[in-house]
Design an enzyme around this catalytic site. Structure first.
Site, PDB file in Angstrom:
ATOM      1  N   LYS A 170       0.842  -1.201   0.000  1.00 51.95           N
ATOM      2  CA  LYS A 170       0.000   0.000   0.000  1.00 51.95           C
ATOM      3  C   LYS A 170       0.877   1.251   0.000  1.00 51.95           C
ATOM      4  O   LYS A 170       2.008   1.217   0.486  1.00 51.95           O
ATOM      5  CB  LYS A 170      -0.855   0.030   1.281  1.00 51.95           C
ATOM      6  CG  LYS A 170      -1.976  -0.978   1.333  1.00 51.95           C
ATOM      7  CD  LYS A 170      -2.762  -0.832   2.624  1.00 51.95           C
ATOM      8  CE  LYS A 170      -3.901  -1.831   2.690  1.00 51.95           C
ATOM      9  NZ  LYS A 170      -4.903  -1.642   1.619  1.00 51.95           N
ATOM     10  N   ARG A 208     -10.217 -11.579   1.922  1.00 53.13           N
ATOM     11  CA  ARG A 208     -11.084 -12.610   1.347  1.00 53.13           C
ATOM     12  C   ARG A 208     -10.421 -13.989   1.402  1.00 53.13           C
ATOM     13  O   ARG A 208     -11.102 -15.007   1.403  1.00 53.13           O
ATOM     14  CB  ARG A 208     -11.472 -12.202  -0.079  1.00 53.13           C
ATOM     15  CG  ARG A 208     -10.319 -12.063  -1.030  1.00 53.13           C
ATOM     16  CD  ARG A 208     -10.680 -11.249  -2.291  1.00 53.13           C
ATOM     17  NE  ARG A 208     -10.777  -9.817  -2.018  1.00 53.13           N
ATOM     18  CZ  ARG A 208     -11.111  -8.903  -2.926  1.00 53.13           C
ATOM     19  NH1 ARG A 208     -11.396  -9.263  -4.160  1.00 53.13           N
ATOM     20  NH2 ARG A 208     -11.184  -7.623  -2.595  1.00 53.13           N
TER      21      ARG A 208
HETATM   22  N1  BES Z   1      -8.062  -3.751   4.436  1.00 58.46           N
HETATM   23  C1  BES Z   1      -8.221  -3.331   3.101  1.00 58.46           C
HETATM   24  C2  BES Z   1      -9.520  -2.567   2.857  1.00 58.46           C
HETATM   25  C3  BES Z   1      -9.672  -1.238   3.561  1.00 58.46           C
HETATM   26  C4  BES Z   1      -9.391  -0.066   2.903  1.00 58.46           C
HETATM   27  C5  BES Z   1     -10.172  -1.182   4.845  1.00 58.46           C
HETATM   28  C6  BES Z   1      -9.562   1.153   3.530  1.00 58.46           C
HETATM   29  C7  BES Z   1     -10.345   0.043   5.492  1.00 58.46           C
HETATM   30  C8  BES Z   1     -10.045   1.211   4.818  1.00 58.46           C
HETATM   31  C9  BES Z   1      -8.208  -4.534   2.165  1.00 58.46           C
HETATM   32  O1  BES Z   1      -7.426  -5.614   2.574  1.00 58.46           O
HETATM   33  C10 BES Z   1      -7.670  -4.098   0.861  1.00 58.46           C
HETATM   34  O2  BES Z   1      -6.527  -3.751   0.802  1.00 58.46           O
HETATM   35  N2  BES Z   1      -8.503  -4.137  -0.174  1.00 58.46           N
HETATM   36  C11 BES Z   1      -8.098  -3.748  -1.479  1.00 58.46           C
HETATM   37  C12 BES Z   1      -8.656  -4.725  -2.470  1.00 58.46           C
HETATM   38  C13 BES Z   1      -8.134  -4.553  -3.869  1.00 58.46           C
HETATM   39  C14 BES Z   1      -6.668  -4.947  -3.924  1.00 58.46           C
HETATM   40  C15 BES Z   1      -8.954  -5.406  -4.794  1.00 58.46           C
HETATM   41  C16 BES Z   1      -8.642  -2.344  -1.731  1.00 58.46           C
HETATM   42  O3  BES Z   1      -9.756  -2.058  -1.319  1.00 58.46           O
HETATM   43  O4  BES Z   1      -7.915  -1.545  -2.336  1.00 58.46           O
HETATM   44 MN    MN Z   2      -5.423  -5.441   1.936  1.00 57.01          MN
END
Ligand code: BES
Ligand code: MN
Ligand code: ZN
Length: 490
Positions: free
Chosen positions: A266, A340
């Protein structure tokens, strides 16, 4: 010291307290007092609302106005708190938020009496305790005011006080877990806390460590967890439902104790919020403990996967194929879509017990925030149960909205090499795609709901109502309401 609540039938005008809280609604010619404040108003010759108006009160939601009483009543201070208009939203939520705003304004006060109990004891209790919540475990200088010491609520419904207190304590437990920083809350320590909370409530507790996970074939939890020096866990907590449970409910919650994104790392900005990526797990643990505390006549088993998603020489890679619990394979195209993967294992394990319902909750996608904003959870799953859960979320003041699974989405997760890929090649409908992925692991006939709480579980703005910065405890009150509804209606 946590805030103490009790009920009182005494006259608020004569109470020896530091402050009396009265409630106001907007009227045509200024604010109007809500029921409960009659004797206090009489002590001001019927002019209390007018005096509060001079001090700025209008009766709008969450407004707080303080008025010195100069001996008109025993208490030295009246605190006027706004409810908003009667037709402007859910009545119980208005009381909860007003009680929360009043509790925040009363920080540093020893003893108060609140007439909000006259409107709704349960809501006043929840709002007061949640508004008074403060997470101070990591403050070394005692900075910040003490929460209000004691609040006497007008009313006589002891059962409502007990339920409201128990629910608020469960929400506080979830908030504490979310607010505990990731250097102290990692899979093994989280599992230990879950064990302690569970055993104290008389639950059956099972903790699978990394060796047991390997033995059992939990490829999703192990794959996500393998990049961290802190090994993953899977925790199972069970409440029997007492002598004759009405139904069996499986709860599953995402327990990523920190989400860096892994190799698909990230950006730095805002990454600290990923300390809250175990909010689903926290809510599920707290709710299962609450079910036992309240002896709800439903059998509840929580299945909680816990892992830390880190980039390292041992981390899983984009391109890896994981063999999940139960045997299906997943191609990992993005290591940041890790929730997931651990949930798939947990859902398959939970379904083995043949529950009547499955409720799963997770901080699953940033797309939830894009679609519904920071305060409304996305509710997906099987149609009828999804709608029932979304309605219950709104009824308890944790906003939720039902979302669809358009048929074409499944094909977008087709994998070149495995049964399914963990992401599609684009960003559209990201919240729904995550739900469609999870659906693959849920038995066709099992009523299930998936609550994406990425936004609502963690508050980053200024305080409002009974919500402060940090963990909110969402969706504990929804999960509790679902269990109560199933206990009553099957
Ligand atoms: N934990 C994150 C989602 C999240 C984002 C929670 C902001 C709280 C605040 C999750 O694991 C994630 O990184 N999701 C990705 C999925 C994508 C790679 C398909 C996302 O939402 O960018
Ligand atoms: Mn994630
Ligand atoms: Zn995550």
């Amino acid at each position: 010291m946590p805030t103490v609540l009790q009920l009182t039938g005494g006259d608020p005008a004569a109470a020896s307290v530091d402050a009396v809280v009265v409630a106001l609604r907007p009227g045509e010619e200024g604010p109007v007092l809500a029921p409960g404040a009659e004797s206090v108003d009489a002590a001001f010759d019927g002019g209390l609302a007018a005096l509060l108006a001079v001090a700025g009160a209008t009766g709008k939601a969450e407004e707080v106005v303080k008025l010195p009483t100069r001996g008109a009543i025993t208490a030295p201070l009246v605190v006027g708190v706004g409810l908003g208009a009667e037709d402007d939203g859910d009545a119980a939520e208005q009381v909860r938020r007003a009680a929360g705003a009043a509790a925040r304004a009363l920080a540093g006060t020893g003893h108060a009496l609140s007439v909000l109990g006259a409107l709704d004891v349960r809501a006043a209790a929840e709002g007061t305790l949640l508004g008074a919540y403060a997470f101070t475990a990591y403050r070394s200088n005692g900075e910040g005011k003490e929460p209000v010491g004691q609040v006497d609520l007008t009313g006589d419904d002891e059962a409502a006080l007990r339920t409201g207190t128990a629910v608020a304590e469960a929400v506080a437990t979830a908030r504490d877990l979310v607010n505990t920083p990731p250097n102290d809350l990692y899979p093994a320590s989280f599992a230990e806390r879950a064990r302690e909370l569970g055993e104290a409530a008389g639950l059956t507790v099972e903790v699978l460590d990394d060796a047991a996970l390997a033995e059992g074939g939990f490829g999703g939890v192990l794959g996500v967890g393998q990049g961290s020096s802190r090994a993953p866990r899977l925790v199972r907590l069970s409440w029997s439902g007492g002598a004759s449970p009405r139904a069996r409910v499986a709860l599953v919650g995402k327990g990523i104790t920190f989400d860096t994104g892994g190799i698909s790392i990230k950006p730095a900005a805002g990454m600290d919020q990923m300390t809250s990526d175990m909010a689903g797990a926290a809510a599920v643990v707290a709710t299962t403990v609450l079910a036992a505390r309240l002896e709800l006549p439903v059998a509840v088993t929580a299945t909680v996967p816990m892992a830390e998603n880190m980039p390292s020489a041992t981390a899983y890679r984009p391109g890896d194929v994981l063999r999940m619990y139960g045997g299906r394979t997943v191609e990992v195209l993005n290591t940041d879509a890790e929730g997931r993967l651990i949930l798939a294992d947990a859902i398959v394990r939970a379904a083995e017990d043949e529950p009547d319902y499955l409720v799963e909750t997770a901080t699953l996608t940033g797309a939830q925030l894009v679609a519904l904003g920071t305060r409304t959870m996305g509710v997906m799953g099987s149609d009828a149960f999804r709608d029932r859960v979304a309605g219950l979320a709104r009824a308890v003041g944790e906003d939720g909205w039902a979302m669809p699974f358009p048929a074409h989405l499944r094909g977008e997760l087709d994998s070149r090499v495995a049964d399914i890929a963990n992401v599609a090649g684009h960003r559209y409908g990201g919240m729904l795609l995550a739900g469609v992925f999870l659906r693959e692991f849920v038995p066709d006939t099992l009523p299930w709901a998936h609550l994406d709480i990425a936004g609502p579980s963690f508050h980053t703005g200024g305080p409002y109502g009974y919500t402060a910065k940090g963990g909110t405890g969402v969706p504990v009150r929804t999960l509790h309401a679902v269990l109560v509804d199933i206990a009553e209606n099957g």
